[in-house]
Design a protein around this motif. Structure first.
Motif, short mmCIF file in Angstrom:
data_model
loop_
_atom_site.label_atom_id
_atom_site.label_comp_id
_atom_site.label_asym_id
_atom_site.label_seq_id
_atom_site.Cartn_x
_atom_site.Cartn_y
_atom_site.Cartn_z
N ILE A 63 -50.98 -25.64 21.31
CA ILE A 63 -50.18 -27.22 19.92
C ILE A 63 -50.34 -28.25 20.84
N LEU A 64 -48.80 -27.49 22.32
CA LEU A 64 -48.28 -28.18 23.26
C LEU A 64 -49.12 -28.48 23.81
N ILE A 65 -49.70 -28.28 24.57
CA ILE A 65 -51.93 -28.73 25.63
C ILE A 65 -52.79 -29.75 24.76
N ILE A 66 -52.75 -29.46 23.50
CA ILE A 66 -53.68 -30.55 22.48
C ILE A 66 -52.60 -31.29 22.71
N SER A 67 -51.43 -31.98 22.09
CA SER A 67 -50.58 -32.59 22.07
C SER A 67 -50.51 -33.52 22.77
N LYS B 287 -52.90 -42.83 36.28
CA LYS B 287 -53.89 -41.87 35.63
C LYS B 287 -53.16 -40.26 36.20
N TYR B 288 -53.37 -40.19 37.56
CA TYR B 288 -52.86 -39.02 37.84
C TYR B 288 -51.73 -38.65 37.75
N ARG B 289 -50.42 -39.64 37.88
CA ARG B 289 -49.05 -40.02 37.62
C ARG B 289 -48.93 -39.38 36.19
N MET B 290 -49.79 -40.31 34.79
CA MET B 290 -49.36 -38.77 34.09
C MET B 290 -50.10 -37.02 34.32
N ILE B 291 -50.71 -37.35 34.70
CA ILE B 291 -51.18 -35.94 34.16
C ILE B 291 -49.51 -35.03 35.18
N TYR B 292 -49.41 -35.64 36.18
CA TYR B 292 -48.43 -34.82 36.69
C TYR B 292 -47.11 -34.65 35.85
N THR B 293 -47.33 -36.22 35.26
CA THR B 293 -45.92 -36.49 34.52
C THR B 293 -45.69 -35.47 33.07
N PHE B 294 -46.92 -35.39 32.44
CA PHE B 294 -47.19 -34.58 30.84
C PHE B 294 -47.26 -33.20 30.91
N THR B 295 -47.65 -32.57 32.55
CA THR B 295 -47.78 -31.66 33.23
C THR B 295 -46.49 -30.63 33.69
N VAL C 126 -41.66 -27.92 28.07
CA VAL C 126 -41.94 -27.45 26.81
C VAL C 126 -42.17 -26.44 26.71
N SER C 127 -43.13 -25.71 27.78
CA SER C 127 -43.23 -24.59 27.39
C SER C 127 -42.33 -23.38 27.40
N LEU C 128 -41.54 -23.52 28.72
CA LEU C 128 -40.54 -22.89 28.91
C LEU C 128 -39.49 -22.93 27.79
N LEU D 166 -40.84 -20.76 24.94
CA LEU D 166 -41.22 -19.56 25.38
C LEU D 166 -39.25 -19.16 24.53
N LEU D 167 -38.42 -19.42 24.84
CA LEU D 167 -36.69 -19.39 24.55
C LEU D 167 -36.74 -19.63 23.34
N VAL D 168 -37.25 -20.89 22.86
CA VAL D 168 -37.09 -20.89 20.90
C VAL D 168 -37.87 -19.42 20.07
N ALA D 169 -38.92 -18.95 21.22
CA ALA D 169 -39.73 -18.19 20.21
C ALA D 169 -39.04 -16.56 20.24
N SER D 170 -38.53 -16.51 21.69
CA SER D 170 -37.59 -15.27 21.80
C SER D 170 -36.27 -15.39 20.68
N TYR D 171 -35.48 -16.57 20.71
CA TYR D 171 -34.57 -17.19 19.68
C TYR D 171 -35.00 -16.30 18.61
N ILE D 172 -36.21 -16.60 18.51
CA ILE D 172 -36.33 -16.15 16.10
C ILE D 172 -37.29 -14.97 16.79
N THR D 173 -37.26 -14.41 17.20
CA THR D 173 -38.19 -13.02 16.95
C THR D 173 -38.07 -11.97 17.32
N ASN D 174 -36.02 -11.89 18.66
CA ASN D 174 -35.25 -11.52 18.77
C ASN D 174 -34.93 -10.43 16.87
N PRO D 175 -34.39 -12.12 16.71
CA PRO D 175 -33.63 -11.18 14.66
C PRO D 175 -34.76 -10.25 14.36
#
Length: 466
Positions: free
Chosen positions: A14-18, A165-173, A179-181, A184-193
Motif C-alpha cells: 500500500i505504501l509503495i503504491i501510494s 524528478k530525481y530529488r522526488m525519487i530520492y525523497t519518496f524512497t 514509513v516501512s520501518l 514494521l514496528l506497528v505490525a510488531s506492536y499489533i501482532t505481538n499481543p
C-alpha cells in the motif's frame, strides 16, 4: 508466512503504491506548471512578432520585416521563421538560412497557424536538444497571410524537471524506507499481543485452563485478551464443575454398588438354606438397583437438558398441571402426614412445555415433602399479571443453611448438607428444575431459614419471546 509479515507486506505494498501515485501526480503537476509558463511566454513573444509583421507585410516598409525578426531572435535567443500563406519560408533568423525558400506547410504547427490557430509542441532534436515550437498566424486585413514559428531551447527546463524528478525519487524512497520501518514496528506492536494470544490458545488446548494472557492495553487487542482470560476462567470453572460432577456421580454410584457387592457376597458365602433369608437379601439388592436406576435417569435427564437451547411450547392451563403434580405426590405426603395443598388462582394460562413444567413443579414439591417433618405443610401458590405467572412452593421443613443456599441448584447438592440416604435423593431434582426454568426464560429465588422452612418463588413469562 507469519501474521506480522503479512501485515507488514500489506502495509509495504500500500505504501509503495501510494508513494508512487503521489510522486507521479506531483511531478506531472510541476512539469505542467513549468511548461505552461514557457508556452504562455513563447505565445506572447510569437504574437508580438506576428503583430509587427502584419503591419508591414504587403507595404512599402516590408523591407523592415527581416532585420526586425533577426534582431528580436537575438534578444530572445530563439530561432524565428516567417512563412507566407503557402508555407514558404520568407525569413529564417538562423545564420545558416537553411529553411529560406523552403515550403514547410507540412509541419503540424505551421499548418495549425496557417489555419488561424496558435499552437505549441515539444521536440527532442538529435544533436540539438529539447526545443519548444510555437506557431501563430500572421493576420492582415482580417486574412491569414502567413505564419510565425519560434523555436526556443527548453533544455534548462527539462534539466530542472529531471533534477526535481530525481530529488522526488530520492525523497519518496527515503520516506518509504522510514514509513516501512514504522510499519514494521506497528505490525510488531499489533501482532505481538496476537502472538501471545495464539500461544495462550495452544496452551489452553493442552488442558492448562488456568493460563492467563498478560495484555494490559485498552484497545481491541486488550479487550480480546480480557475476553480470552474470562473464557479461560469460565472453562476452568466448567472443568472443576465437571470433575466435581464426575466425583459426586462416582460416589453416588459407588455406595449402592458396594452394597450390592456386599449383599451378593453374603449370598455366596452363606450356608443358610432359608428361602426368606435369600428373598430379604434380594429385596435389598433390588432396592439398591432401583437407587442406581434413579441416579442414572437423573443424569440422563440433565444431559438432555444441557443440549436443549429452547423448547416447543403451547398454551396450557398451569393450575391443572399443578393439581396433577399434587395428585401424583399425594401418597408420599400422606405417608408423612403432610398437608399438601394448592392455594392459588385457577384458569391461569401460559405458553410452556407441559411435560417439563410438570417435572419442574414435581421436583420442587417432592423436595419440599422429603425435607418437611411429619405433620408439616407444603403449599403451592399461583398468581399472575399481564405478562408473567408467579409460582410459590412453600414448606415448614428443616430449611437450608446459609452456606448451602447459594449452591442449592448445583448438581448433587442437598438441603441437609449431609449426604445420607434418609431422603432417598441424589441432589439432582433441583438442578433439573433450574434447567427447566432457564429454558423457559424464567427466574427463581429461594428463601429459607434453618428449622423454619423454605419458599421457592418462580416467575415465568406467559408468552415465549421470539
Amino acid at each position: 508466512m507469519s501474521l506480522r509479515w503479512k501485515i507488514f507486506s500489506l502495509y509495504l505494498i500500500i505504501l509503495i503504491i501510494s508513494l508512487a501515485l503521489t510522486g507521479f501526480y506531483l511531478y506531472r503537476y510541476i512539469e505542467k506548471s513549468y511548461l505552461d509558463n514557457v508556452r504562455v511566454n513563447n505565445l506572447m513573444q510569437a504574437n508580438m512578432v506576428s503583430n509587427f509583421v502584419s503591419r508591414f507585410v504587403g507595404t512599402s516598409s516590408s523591407y523592415l520585416i527581416e532585420p526586425t525578426i533577426m534582431e528580436y531572435a537575438k534578444q530572445i535567443n530563439s530561432r524565428i521563421l516567417f512563412t507566407n500563406i503557402n508555407g514558404k519560408v520568407l525569413v529564417d533568423s538562423a545564420s545558416s538560412k537553411e529553411f529560406e525558400g523552403k515550403v514547410i506547410k507540412d509541419y503540424s504547427d505551421i499548418n495549425e497557424a496557417l489555419n488561424g490557430k496558435g499552437s505549441t509542441s515539444i521536440h527532442d532534436i538529435n544533436g540539438v536538444g529539447w526545443a519548444m515550437y510555437t506557431a501563430v498566424p500572421v493576420i492582415a486585413k482580417n486574412n491569414v497571410v502567413g505564419a510565425i514559428l519560434i523555436s526556443s531551447s527548453i533544455d534548462n527546463i527539462i534539466d530542472l524537471l529531471n533534477s526535481i524528478k530525481y530529488r522526488m525519487i530520492y525523497t519518496f524512497t527515503g520516506i518509504g524506507f522510514l514509513v516501512s520501518l514504522l510499519s514494521l514496528l506497528v505490525a510488531s506492536y499489533i501482532t505481538n499481543p496476537l502472538k501471545r494470544l495464539t500461544e495462550a490458545a495452544n496452551i489452553l488446548s493442552q488442558g492448562k485452563l488456568d493460563y492467563k494472557v498478560d495484555v494490559k492495553s485498552n484497545d481491541e487487542i486488550g479487550k480480546l485478551a480480557r475476553a480470552f482470560n474470562k473464557m479461560s476462567l469460565s472453562l476452568m470453572q466448567i472443568d472443576e464443575e465437571r470433575k466435581r460432577f464426575v466425583s459426586d456421580a462416582s460416589h453416588e454410584l459407588k455406595t449402592p454398588l458396594a452394597s450390592v457387592k456386599a449383599l451378593v457376597e453374603s449370598l455366596i458365602d452363606s450356608r443358610n438354606e432359608d428361602v426368606h433369608f435369600y428373598k430379604e437379601i434380594l429385596r435389598d439388592v433390588d432396592s439398591e438397583i432401583d437407587r442406581m436406576t434413579r441416579l442414572v435417569n437423573g443424569l440422563l435427564e440433565l444431559a438432555r437438558m444441557d443440549k436443549i437451547k429452547s423448547v416447543r411450547v403451547k398454551k396450557c392451563e398451569i393450575s391443572e398441571i399443578i393439581l396433577d403434580v399434587i395428585e401424583s405426590l399425594a401418597p408420599l405426603a400422606k405417608a408423612k402426614e403432610i398437608n399438601l395443598a394448592f392455594q392459588g388462582k385457577s384458569n391461569v394460562f401460559a405458553e410452556v412445555d407441559a411435560d417439563r413444567f410438570y417435572r419442574m413443579v414435581y421436583n420442587i414439591v417432592e423436595n419440599g415433602i422429603k425435607y418437611t417433618y411429619n405433620g408439616g405443610n407444603v403449599i403451592v401458590g399461583l398468581e399472575e399479571d399481564e405478562n408473567n405467572i408467579y409460582l410459590t412452593i412453600a414448606d415448614n421443613g428443616i430449611g437450608i443453611s446459609e452456606e448451602t443456599l447459594p449452591k442449592i441448584f448445583d448438581r448433587f447438592t442437598r438441603g441437609d448438607t449431609a449426604r445420607s440416604k434418609k431422603s432417598g435423593g441424589f441432589g439432582l431434582g433441583l438442578a433439573i428444575a433450574k434447567e427447566i426454568i432457564d429454558i423457559h426464560e424464567g427466574k427463581v429465588t429461594v428463601e429459607s431459614k434453618v428449622g423454619e422452612g423454605t419458599v421457592f418463588k418462580i416467575s415465568l413469562p406467559k408468552k415465549k419471546k421470539d
